[in-house]
Design a protein around this motif. Structure first.
Motif, PDB file in Angstrom:
ATOM      1  N   ALA A 151      -8.357  -2.692 -11.150  1.00  0.00           N
ATOM      2  CA  ALA A 151      -7.032  -2.980 -10.612  1.00  0.00           C
ATOM      3  C   ALA A 151      -6.316  -1.778 -10.018  1.00  0.00           C
ATOM      4  N   LEU A 152      -6.575  -0.575 -10.539  1.00  0.00           N
ATOM      5  CA  LEU A 152      -5.677   0.539 -10.233  1.00  0.00           C
ATOM      6  C   LEU A 152      -6.321   1.789  -9.654  1.00  0.00           C
ATOM      7  N   ILE A 153      -7.632   1.790  -9.396  1.00  0.00           N
ATOM      8  CA  ILE A 153      -8.163   2.863  -8.559  1.00  0.00           C
ATOM      9  C   ILE A 153      -7.600   2.636  -7.161  1.00  0.00           C
ATOM     10  N   PRO A 154      -6.917   3.622  -6.568  1.00  0.00           N
ATOM     11  CA  PRO A 154      -6.213   3.406  -5.303  1.00  0.00           C
ATOM     12  C   PRO A 154      -7.127   2.940  -4.165  1.00  0.00           C
ATOM     13  N   THR A 155      -6.637   1.974  -3.389  1.00  0.00           N
ATOM     14  CA  THR A 155      -7.307   1.519  -2.169  1.00  0.00           C
ATOM     15  C   THR A 155      -6.309   1.597  -1.016  1.00  0.00           C
ATOM     16  N   GLN A 156      -6.784   2.075   0.138  1.00  0.00           N
ATOM     17  CA  GLN A 156      -5.908   2.241   1.298  1.00  0.00           C
ATOM     18  C   GLN A 156      -6.580   1.822   2.602  1.00  0.00           C
ATOM     19  N   CYS A 157      -7.860   1.490   2.556  1.00  0.00           N
ATOM     20  CA  CYS A 157      -8.631   1.163   3.768  1.00  0.00           C
ATOM     21  C   CYS A 157      -8.528   2.312   4.768  1.00  0.00           C
ATOM     22  N   SER A 158      -8.804   3.516   4.273  1.00  0.00           N
ATOM     23  CA  SER A 158      -8.661   4.699   5.123  1.00  0.00           C
ATOM     24  C   SER A 158      -9.715   5.743   4.789  1.00  0.00           C
ATOM     25  N   ALA A 159     -10.036   6.576   5.792  1.00  0.00           N
ATOM     26  CA  ALA A 159     -10.973   7.676   5.574  1.00  0.00           C
ATOM     27  C   ALA A 159     -10.406   8.666   4.569  1.00  0.00           C
ATOM     28  N   GLY A 160      -9.087   8.844   4.591  1.00  0.00           N
ATOM     29  CA  GLY A 160      -8.452   9.763   3.651  1.00  0.00           C
ATOM     30  C   GLY A 160      -8.661   9.361   2.209  1.00  0.00           C
ATOM     31  N   ASN A 161      -8.581   8.064   1.929  1.00  0.00           N
ATOM     32  CA  ASN A 161      -8.771   7.614   0.552  1.00  0.00           C
ATOM     33  C   ASN A 161     -10.239   7.676   0.149  1.00  0.00           C
ATOM     34  N   ILE A 162     -11.132   7.447   1.104  1.00  0.00           N
ATOM     35  CA  ILE A 162     -12.563   7.621   0.829  1.00  0.00           C
ATOM     36  C   ILE A 162     -12.840   9.056   0.393  1.00  0.00           C
ATOM     37  N   ASN A 163     -12.221  10.012   1.089  1.00  0.00           N
ATOM     38  CA  ASN A 163     -12.378  11.427   0.733  1.00  0.00           C
ATOM     39  C   ASN A 163     -11.767  11.727  -0.634  1.00  0.00           C
ATOM     40  N   ALA A 164     -10.624  11.098  -0.918  1.00  0.00           N
ATOM     41  CA  ALA A 164      -9.967  11.329  -2.210  1.00  0.00           C
ATOM     42  C   ALA A 164     -10.851  10.842  -3.357  1.00  0.00           C
ATOM     43  N   LYS A 181       0.815  -1.220   0.000  1.00  0.00           N
ATOM     44  CA  LYS A 181       0.000   0.000   0.000  1.00  0.00           C
ATOM     45  C   LYS A 181       0.846   1.267   0.000  1.00  0.00           C
ATOM     46  N   LEU A 182       2.043   1.235   0.560  1.00  0.00           N
ATOM     47  CA  LEU A 182       2.905   2.425   0.521  1.00  0.00           C
ATOM     48  C   LEU A 182       3.390   2.694  -0.899  1.00  0.00           C
ATOM     49  N   LEU A 183       3.729   1.636  -1.627  1.00  0.00           N
ATOM     50  CA  LEU A 183       4.111   1.797  -3.027  1.00  0.00           C
ATOM     51  C   LEU A 183       2.920   2.272  -3.854  1.00  0.00           C
ATOM     52  N   SER A 184       1.754   1.771  -3.523  1.00  0.00           N
ATOM     53  CA  SER A 184       0.539   2.222  -4.202  1.00  0.00           C
ATOM     54  C   SER A 184       0.261   3.697  -3.922  1.00  0.00           C
ATOM     55  N   ALA A 185       0.426   4.091  -2.670  1.00  0.00           N
ATOM     56  CA  ALA A 185       0.159   5.483  -2.290  1.00  0.00           C
ATOM     57  C   ALA A 185       1.068   6.459  -3.033  1.00  0.00           C
ATOM     58  N   ALA A 186       2.277   5.997  -3.381  1.00  0.00           N
ATOM     59  CA  ALA A 186       3.242   6.878  -4.048  1.00  0.00           C
ATOM     60  C   ALA A 186       2.769   7.330  -5.424  1.00  0.00           C
ATOM     61  N   THR A 187       1.897   6.547  -6.062  1.00  0.00           N
ATOM     62  CA  THR A 187       1.402   6.932  -7.386  1.00  0.00           C
ATOM     63  C   THR A 187      -0.116   7.157  -7.394  1.00  0.00           C
ATOM     64  N   ALA A 188      -0.735   7.163  -6.220  1.00  0.00           N
ATOM     65  CA  ALA A 188      -2.196   7.288  -6.150  1.00  0.00           C
ATOM     66  C   ALA A 188      -2.690   8.588  -6.783  1.00  0.00           C
ATOM     67  N   GLU A 189      -2.019   9.681  -6.482  1.00  0.00           N
ATOM     68  CA  GLU A 189      -2.444  10.976  -7.018  1.00  0.00           C
ATOM     69  C   GLU A 189      -2.373  10.979  -8.541  1.00  0.00           C
ATOM     70  N   GLN A 190      -1.311  10.399  -9.091  1.00  0.00           N
ATOM     71  CA  GLN A 190      -1.160  10.309 -10.545  1.00  0.00           C
ATOM     72  C   GLN A 190      -2.289   9.488 -11.163  1.00  0.00           C
ATOM     73  N   ARG A 191      -2.622   8.357 -10.543  1.00  0.00           N
ATOM     74  CA  ARG A 191      -3.666   7.492 -11.094  1.00  0.00           C
ATOM     75  C   ARG A 191      -5.039   8.158 -11.047  1.00  0.00           C
ATOM     76  N   PHE A 192      -5.310   8.894  -9.962  1.00  0.00           N
ATOM     77  CA  PHE A 192      -6.571   9.646  -9.898  1.00  0.00           C
ATOM     78  C   PHE A 192      -6.606  10.726 -10.982  1.00  0.00           C
ATOM     79  N   ALA A 193      -5.486  11.453 -11.119  1.00  0.00           N
ATOM     80  CA  ALA A 193      -5.446  12.566 -12.077  1.00  0.00           C
ATOM     81  C   ALA A 193      -5.591  12.089 -13.518  1.00  0.00           C
ATOM     82  N   ASN A 194      -5.074  10.888 -13.811  1.00  0.00           N
ATOM     83  CA  ASN A 194      -5.069  10.384 -15.184  1.00  0.00           C
ATOM     84  C   ASN A 194      -6.309   9.567 -15.537  1.00  0.00           C
TER      85      ASN A 194
END
Length: 281
Positions: free
Chosen positions: A231-244, A200-213
């Motif tokens: 496969a690639l909409i970011p998941t983090q099991c967090s309130a922050g990602n729900i908001n994103a 999930k940390l490696l996923s978080a590193a590109t999450a913003e890019q994947r959302f933007a693209n």
């Protein structure tokens, strides 16, 4: 398991019941369903990191040990043995189990009645590379040379994309988003192996890019977008990602119905994971 998903029963209760009763299951189809639920439970625990890390470690060892024991005990029934051994591979994440998988792959260990075919070899290599264990990279290169079939090429892509290396992840993400020469069947394999739950940390590193693209990915059409979204909409099991995800839904109003539905389903799954995480405390 349905009760866990609905937030009415803690995952711990389910896992305690499953660890006792799964080895007693005699119905092949039901066993497959239970093992699938156990894999899903393990994915949830990996997404919850760093919370419940000690519990996750304990459960992971228990699941892989159970699967190995049943693989060994089921030597009289090839179908059951294969089902249990598939589970052993996919549920193994700690050093002792991965060491044993590497030993089996290199024919230094054996399990009575088990024939390790090409598909199993690739599954084992993929799992070793997933955790970058031992000789994983060398074993991947060797198997890639030996098996140059189409299925071998796809298996090699899976084993490479799943490796926990930041630069490699960015290379594959760039290939997925921008490459028009690699066949979609192979791009799809890379998509579904790029960010397993524990990375999930490696996923978080590109999450913003994947959302933007997402709009650009959406323009590639429904076939591409269906796989990319799964496969690639970011998941983090967090309130922050729900908001994103909610922010994307609010701001990227030009997305197709397929893309918006995928975002809504991912947000729902994130909300479910957070609820399960809270029940586990």
């Amino acid at each position: 398991w349905d009760s866990v998903i609905d937030g009415n029963t803690s995952m711990e209760q389910f896992l305690n019941i499953a660890l006792i009763n799964a080895p007693l299951e005699k119905d092949y189809t039901i066993l497959g369903q239970v093992l699938g639920n156990l894999q899903q439970a393990k994915n949830y625990l990996d997404l919850m990191a760093p919370m419940h890390a000690s519990y996750n470690s304990k459960i992971s060892k228990a699941l892989s040990q159970m699967s190995l024991r049943m693989s060994m005990e089921s030597y009289r029934n090839r179908d059951f043995q294969r089902r249990w051994f598939d589970a052993y591979i996919s549920l193994s994440s700690h050093g002792e189990a991965l060491k044993h998988i590497q030993s089996l792959l290199q024919s230094k260990s054996h399990i009575k009645g088990l024939s390790i075919d090409q598909d199993l070899r690739w599954a084992m290599i993929r799992q070793l590379n997933r955790y970058d264990y031992g000789d994983a990279q060398a074993l991947l290169a060797q198997e890639k040379h030996l098996d140059q079939s189409d299925s071998g090429e796809k298996a090699a892509i899976a084993a490479e994309a799943i490796r926990p290396q930041s630069a490699l992840k960015r290379q594959w993400l760039n290939t997925i988003e921008n490459n028009d020469t690699m066949p979609f069947s192979k791009i799809r394999i890379a998509m579904f192996n790029l960010y397993p739950a524990e990375q999930k940390l490696l996923s978080a590193a590109t999450a913003e890019q994947r959302f933007a693209n997402l709009p650009l990915m959406d323009d590639k059409g429904p076939v591409f977008m269906r796989s990319f979204a799964a496969a690639l909409i970011p998941t983090q099991c967090s309130a922050g990602n729900i908001n994103a995800i909610s922010d994307v839904l609010d701001t990227q109003t030009g997305l197709s119905q397929l893309a918006r539905r995928a975002l809504l389903e991912t947000r729902q799954e994130e909300q479910r994971c957070v609820k399960i995480k809270l029940l586990l405390q």
